[in-house]
Design a protein around this motif. Sequence first.
Motif, PDB file in Angstrom:
ATOM      1  N   ARG A  98      -8.580  -6.781   9.320  1.00  0.00           N
ATOM      2  CA  ARG A  98      -7.555  -6.076   9.630  1.00  0.00           C
ATOM      3  C   ARG A  98      -7.154  -6.836  11.053  1.00  0.00           C
ATOM      4  O   ARG A  98      -7.675  -6.337  12.020  1.00  0.00           O
ATOM      5  N   PRO A  99      -6.103  -7.523  11.012  1.00  0.00           N
ATOM      6  CA  PRO A  99      -5.890  -8.296  12.060  1.00  0.00           C
ATOM      7  C   PRO A  99      -5.539  -7.488  13.375  1.00  0.00           C
ATOM      8  O   PRO A  99      -4.842  -6.463  13.087  1.00  0.00           O
ATOM      9  N   TRP A 100      -5.761  -7.930  14.413  1.00  0.00           N
ATOM     10  CA  TRP A 100      -5.503  -7.144  15.641  1.00  0.00           C
ATOM     11  C   TRP A 100      -4.061  -7.569  15.999  1.00  0.00           C
ATOM     12  O   TRP A 100      -3.874  -8.608  16.010  1.00  0.00           O
ATOM     13  N   ARG A 101      -3.061  -6.651  16.252  1.00  0.00           N
ATOM     14  CA  ARG A 101      -1.686  -6.984  16.488  1.00  0.00           C
ATOM     15  C   ARG A 101      -1.148  -6.644  17.743  1.00  0.00           C
ATOM     16  O   ARG A 101      -0.033  -6.981  17.991  1.00  0.00           O
TER      17      ARG A 101
ATOM     18  N   ASP B 100     -13.154  -9.802  23.936  1.00  0.00           N
ATOM     19  CA  ASP B 100     -11.655  -9.963  23.238  1.00  0.00           C
ATOM     20  C   ASP B 100     -11.453  -9.386  21.909  1.00  0.00           C
ATOM     21  O   ASP B 100     -12.522  -9.228  21.087  1.00  0.00           O
ATOM     22  N   MET B 101     -10.159  -8.729  21.477  1.00  0.00           N
ATOM     23  CA  MET B 101     -10.058  -8.011  20.347  1.00  0.00           C
ATOM     24  C   MET B 101     -10.160  -8.641  19.225  1.00  0.00           C
ATOM     25  O   MET B 101      -9.880  -8.049  18.171  1.00  0.00           O
TER      26      MET B 101
ATOM     27  N   ALA C 208      -3.141 -16.541  11.569  1.00  0.00           N
ATOM     28  CA  ALA C 208      -3.062 -16.444  12.841  1.00  0.00           C
ATOM     29  C   ALA C 208      -4.335 -15.806  13.457  1.00  0.00           C
ATOM     30  O   ALA C 208      -4.950 -16.301  14.413  1.00  0.00           O
ATOM     31  N   HIS C 209      -4.575 -14.816  13.037  1.00  0.00           N
ATOM     32  CA  HIS C 209      -5.853 -13.994  13.188  1.00  0.00           C
ATOM     33  C   HIS C 209      -7.232 -14.891  13.177  1.00  0.00           C
ATOM     34  O   HIS C 209      -8.040 -14.793  14.105  1.00  0.00           O
ATOM     35  N   ALA C 210      -7.234 -15.604  11.923  1.00  0.00           N
ATOM     36  CA  ALA C 210      -8.454 -16.127  11.737  1.00  0.00           C
ATOM     37  C   ALA C 210      -8.588 -17.224  12.540  1.00  0.00           C
ATOM     38  O   ALA C 210      -9.584 -17.681  13.176  1.00  0.00           O
TER      39      ALA C 210
ATOM     40  N   TYR D 134      -6.206   1.687  16.858  1.00  0.00           N
ATOM     41  CA  TYR D 134      -6.535   0.621  15.706  1.00  0.00           C
ATOM     42  C   TYR D 134      -7.486   1.136  14.730  1.00  0.00           C
ATOM     43  O   TYR D 134      -7.626   0.788  13.724  1.00  0.00           O
ATOM     44  N   VAL D 135      -8.601   1.478  15.338  1.00  0.00           N
ATOM     45  CA  VAL D 135      -9.805   2.009  14.584  1.00  0.00           C
ATOM     46  C   VAL D 135      -9.219   3.000  13.609  1.00  0.00           C
ATOM     47  O   VAL D 135      -9.533   3.054  12.274  1.00  0.00           O
ATOM     48  N   ARG D 136      -8.641   4.085  13.900  1.00  0.00           N
ATOM     49  CA  ARG D 136      -8.018   5.173  13.132  1.00  0.00           C
ATOM     50  C   ARG D 136      -6.989   4.608  12.357  1.00  0.00           C
ATOM     51  O   ARG D 136      -7.030   5.246  11.167  1.00  0.00           O
ATOM     52  N   ASP D 137      -6.299   3.697  12.574  1.00  0.00           N
ATOM     53  CA  ASP D 137      -5.373   3.346  11.804  1.00  0.00           C
ATOM     54  C   ASP D 137      -5.939   2.470  10.474  1.00  0.00           C
ATOM     55  O   ASP D 137      -5.288   2.566   9.394  1.00  0.00           O
ATOM     56  N   THR D 138      -6.877   1.755  10.690  1.00  0.00           N
ATOM     57  CA  THR D 138      -7.590   0.968   9.790  1.00  0.00           C
ATOM     58  C   THR D 138      -8.324   2.085   8.618  1.00  0.00           C
ATOM     59  O   THR D 138      -8.327   1.708   7.549  1.00  0.00           O
TER      60      THR D 138
END
Length: 488
Positions: free
Chosen positions: A68-71, A59-60, A234-236, A85-89
Amino acid sequence: MATEHFDVLVVGAGLSGIGAGYHLQTRRPGKTYAILEAREAIGGTWDLFRYPGVRSDSDMFTLGYSFRPWRGAKAIAEGPAILAYVRDTARHFGVDRKIRFRHRATRASWSSQTARWTVEVEHDGQVLTFTCGFLLMCSGYYDYAAGYTPDFPGLARFRGRIVHPQHWPGDLDYAGKKVVVIGSGATAVTLVPEMAKQAAQVTMLQRSPTYVVSRPAEDVLANRLRAWLPAGLAHALTRWKYVLLSTLFFNLARNKPAQTKDKLIGLVRRELGPDYDVATHFTPRYNPWEQRLCLVPDSDLFAALRAGTAEVVTDRIETFTETGLALASGQTLEADIVVTATGLVMRLVSGLAVEVDGARADLARSMSYKGMMFSDVPNLASVFGYTNASWTLKADLTAGYVCRLLRHMDRAGATACTPRLADPAMPAVPWLDFSSGYVQRAMDSFPRQGTRAPWKVRQNYLLDLLALRLGRVDDGVMAFTRKTQATA
């Protein structure tokens, strides 16, 4: 060309390396660092693998970063979305400005006299030299150059095309073709339903079955929490839900393997119906979590099997023929394309040659300290994720622990930290307790683990969280020395 020096050198700009960069600049902002990346792009695995349908097998919310929350809407995400996602981070936190592309680290030599690593790097036909106080390997666990393909009899006779998923050709047209995918792991389970959308017929040829579990690609609760709560909270909450559920399921599988096996096989029967031969094609010979489970988002593999656009054959290859494969049972499979989803070649620290004070350090003969460092090797850590959970969970803990080490060394005035094994009589066992073929083929080239902490490699995020974030850094096993002491 002048030698550049950094407090920390990170090798690899994939998921782990970008996370390590964030942790270093956030937790140890006074330290200089650079990331050496052998390829021309950020992303590691998620930039290398381009096969149809490539996706996460975790799961992401746990494969993604804690900071960095997965959106994305999908909990089981496609490869391009993960790469973005990795590049944006990396861009968001400025880590991308620290990367040196086309820099392949080949040799690292430690000097106790200077308390530095000297790292030789290949770059555009030249050999460059860097020095650093600490070396953090984030280069993954497999050989990027080539995947594993068994020496199949008669392979040269086949007139069709043979492809390994690790280097998927951009010009491969499989529309209307007969495809045989050899393998039963996550890659095969991903490829079969995706290729079945265009191919005339796709056959998954396996020597033995793997546990396959269907899960929704989207997590409805997680998406609702994002709408109701701040993104971080929410991510946590969702991240901890997955951590606790996966830990509970793993422990259940290990403590009650027979019951867990019956439950998993029962779920497959529910998907495929009473007439499907689940006993032959989806009932493994091993217990759950002796190998990694394969996720099937939204039952896509089962849907392809029910529709007849894909099939599973469980048999052994006798030989390749000009037009396909002859099997041990006497059955033949016609094929225009054969995909060898037969695994990876594991490679410790990307094959980096390591020396300590002029002597070769054989990492395969060392003992693993906390699953990240090597006995008698100073100031070197290597990221390796969990086999039963998301890679990034352990990567985050490793990078955070390295930052704790660096802070302790600064406060103590130490320049070197070296794990020392005080009890050489402690039993040594293989580094990973996993029966997968790609693991068993490689264990002789990996370090060993002990039978008790901190030499035991624990596949348990909760225990590691306590040990690596809250446990003592100066634990009586890690030896801290100053440069003058190291010289003496």
